[in-house]
Design an enzyme around this catalytic site. Structure first.
Site, PDB file in Angstrom:
ATOM      1  N   GLU A   1       0.826  -1.214   0.000  1.00  0.00           N
ATOM      2  CA  GLU A   1       0.000   0.000   0.000  1.00  0.00           C
ATOM      3  C   GLU A   1       0.861   1.265   0.000  1.00  0.00           C
ATOM      4  O   GLU A   1       0.528   2.239  -0.667  1.00  0.00           O
ATOM      5  CB  GLU A   1      -0.947   0.004   1.213  1.00  0.00           C
ATOM      6  CG  GLU A   1      -2.057  -1.028   1.128  1.00  0.00           C
ATOM      7  CD  GLU A   1      -2.958  -0.835  -0.088  1.00  0.00           C
ATOM      8  OE1 GLU A   1      -3.106   0.306  -0.558  1.00  0.00           O
ATOM      9  OE2 GLU A   1      -3.489  -1.839  -0.593  1.00  0.00           O
TER      10      GLU A   1
ATOM     11  N   TYR B   1      -6.971   5.886   4.242  1.00  0.00           N
ATOM     12  CA  TYR B   1      -7.074   4.928   3.137  1.00  0.00           C
ATOM     13  C   TYR B   1      -6.230   3.675   3.415  1.00  0.00           C
ATOM     14  O   TYR B   1      -6.711   2.547   3.332  1.00  0.00           O
ATOM     15  CB  TYR B   1      -6.627   5.587   1.812  1.00  0.00           C
ATOM     16  CG  TYR B   1      -6.315   4.562   0.774  1.00  0.00           C
ATOM     17  CD1 TYR B   1      -7.332   3.966   0.044  1.00  0.00           C
ATOM     18  CD2 TYR B   1      -5.005   4.132   0.561  1.00  0.00           C
ATOM     19  CE1 TYR B   1      -7.059   2.976  -0.879  1.00  0.00           C
ATOM     20  CE2 TYR B   1      -4.726   3.147  -0.356  1.00  0.00           C
ATOM     21  CZ  TYR B   1      -5.746   2.571  -1.082  1.00  0.00           C
ATOM     22  OH  TYR B   1      -5.478   1.590  -1.972  1.00  0.00           O
TER      23      TYR B   1
ATOM     24  N   ASP C   1     -10.167   5.391  -2.364  1.00  0.00           N
ATOM     25  CA  ASP C   1      -9.125   5.994  -3.191  1.00  0.00           C
ATOM     26  C   ASP C   1      -9.793   6.711  -4.361  1.00  0.00           C
ATOM     27  O   ASP C   1     -11.022   6.825  -4.422  1.00  0.00           O
ATOM     28  CB  ASP C   1      -8.114   4.931  -3.667  1.00  0.00           C
ATOM     29  CG  ASP C   1      -8.704   3.978  -4.695  1.00  0.00           C
ATOM     30  OD1 ASP C   1      -9.937   4.012  -4.907  1.00  0.00           O
ATOM     31  OD2 ASP C   1      -7.937   3.217  -5.307  1.00  0.00           O
TER      32      ASP C   1
END
Ligand code: SF4
Length: 351
Positions: A32, A115, A133
């Site tokens: 990520e 996020y 996102d």
């Protein structure tokens, strides 16, 4: 039901990616952070490199910052690498090497926002936190014709509430991945495939003919231009040598190496450019160079900055008598062993 429909689509057509085959929170965290502001194709090789070079959070914590920056080189936004390293050290020392397993604990890691915390919580631990996102914003804004400008806290709260009503609480990770993939594969920023979309009947933007108007964005932030004059200072005897310096705190590329830099508020006029740069280098090195010549001019764009860089090559016949404290000579053959910014890398490669 919406969640079931999009998960079924994902199980048949979703993208197979290496970090989707694991529930290891450390690997998911790596992926990520690497994928923030990075294309999947580029991020994949960096993910594989990090998993191989730092197979556990302990390996990452025990590496030096310089080593981590070197592994990150070429990916840009280097604060991500520094935060990754700092958070790994925090996990290793303060959490006894155990990756946090609550949303709040994950969110407390340096460099982790809402996020990323939602992604790790749902992918690794099956917690029902929706990831939001750009792809998800776009898809939801169009499906429900939401005109609130995205990128604000207010928009986040509105979209999160909507998604909490849609998420599959038994399979939140699959739901989140499905939303992101569908947003990027069908509900694209331009030329969405609405005709073949499985939601075309219920999509309010499509039915209202306003697909291209959504999502609404807040106005663009202004981009500042910075003027960098880089000195490529070299001599050949006894060994080919180049001068480098390390960037300090509180600015872009912190911790990376670069060539000696002279920065100005305004561009130096071409009429006086070479003369002024010659004076700068003579003051730094305490000697008159054998030759000085303007080389490449490059423009490097960052999110809120544009760098206009002029490179100037300065040749001495031997090591000059002095140099500012922050600079140091480096054997040219060692340049590949230190972390350098992409701009410097481009210049040296093009030479
Ligand atoms: S119909 Fe078009 S705009 Fe609506 S969700 Fe599908 S792809 Fe997106």
């Amino acid at each position: 039901m919406f969640a079931e429909k999009i998960i079924n689509w994902y199980l048949e057509y979703g993208r197979q990616l290496p970090w989707r085959c694991t529930d290891n929170p450390y690997y998911i965290w790596l992926s990520e952070i690497i994928l923030q502001q990075t294309r999947i194709e580029q991020g994949r090789s960096y993910y594989e490199r990090f998993v191989s070079e730092y197979p556990t959070v302990g390996h990452l914590a025990n590496a030096s910052e310089e080593q981590v920056l070197k592994s990150w080189q070429g990916l840009g936004y280097y604060s991500r690498a520094r935060n990754l390293h700092s958070a790994a050290k925090y996990i290793s020392t303060e959490l006894q090497g155990r990756f946090p397993d609550t949303y709040e604990g994950i969110l407390a890691l340096k460099g982790v926002g809402r996020y990323t915390a939602a992604a790790i919580a749902s992918f690794a631990y099956g917690m029902p936190y929706p990831v939001i996102d750009g792809n998800v914003y776009r898809l939801v804004a169009r499906l429900y014709r939401i005109g609130t400008p995205i990128g604000t806290d207010r928009a986040y709260a509105i979209f999160e509430k909507r998604l909490m009503g849609l998420i599959d609480r038994e399979r939140p990770g699959l739901f989140n991945q499905a939303m992101m993939d569908f947003g990027s594969m069908y509900c694209r920023p331009v030329r969405s495939d609405c005709v073949n979309c499985i939601f075309s009947q219920e999509c309010l933007a499509y039915r209202g003919g306003v697909v291209s108007e959504l999502p609404v964005r807040v106005g663009p932030t202004s981009v500042k231009v910075r003027y960098f004059y880089y000195f490529d200072i070299r001599w050949d005897a006894p060994l080919p040598t180049i001068v480098v310096q390390q960037r300090g705190e509180g600015d872009i590329w912190q911790g990376l190496y670069e060539l000696p830099l002279y920065e100005t508020e305004q561009p130096i006029s071409e009429v006086v450019l070479l003369g002024e740069l010659r004076k700068v280098v003579e003051r730094w090195m305490g000697a008159v160079p054998q030759s000085i010549a303007l080389k490449r001019c490059m423009t490097h764009r960052l999110t809120h900055r544009t760098i206009r860089a002029q490179f100037v090559q300065v040749i001495f016949d031997h090591k000059p008598p002095k140099m500012p404290e922050k600079m140091r000579p480096l054997e040219l053959s060692e340049i590949k062993t230190i972390p350098i910014s992409r701009l410097i890398d481009r210049y040296l490669s093009e030479l």
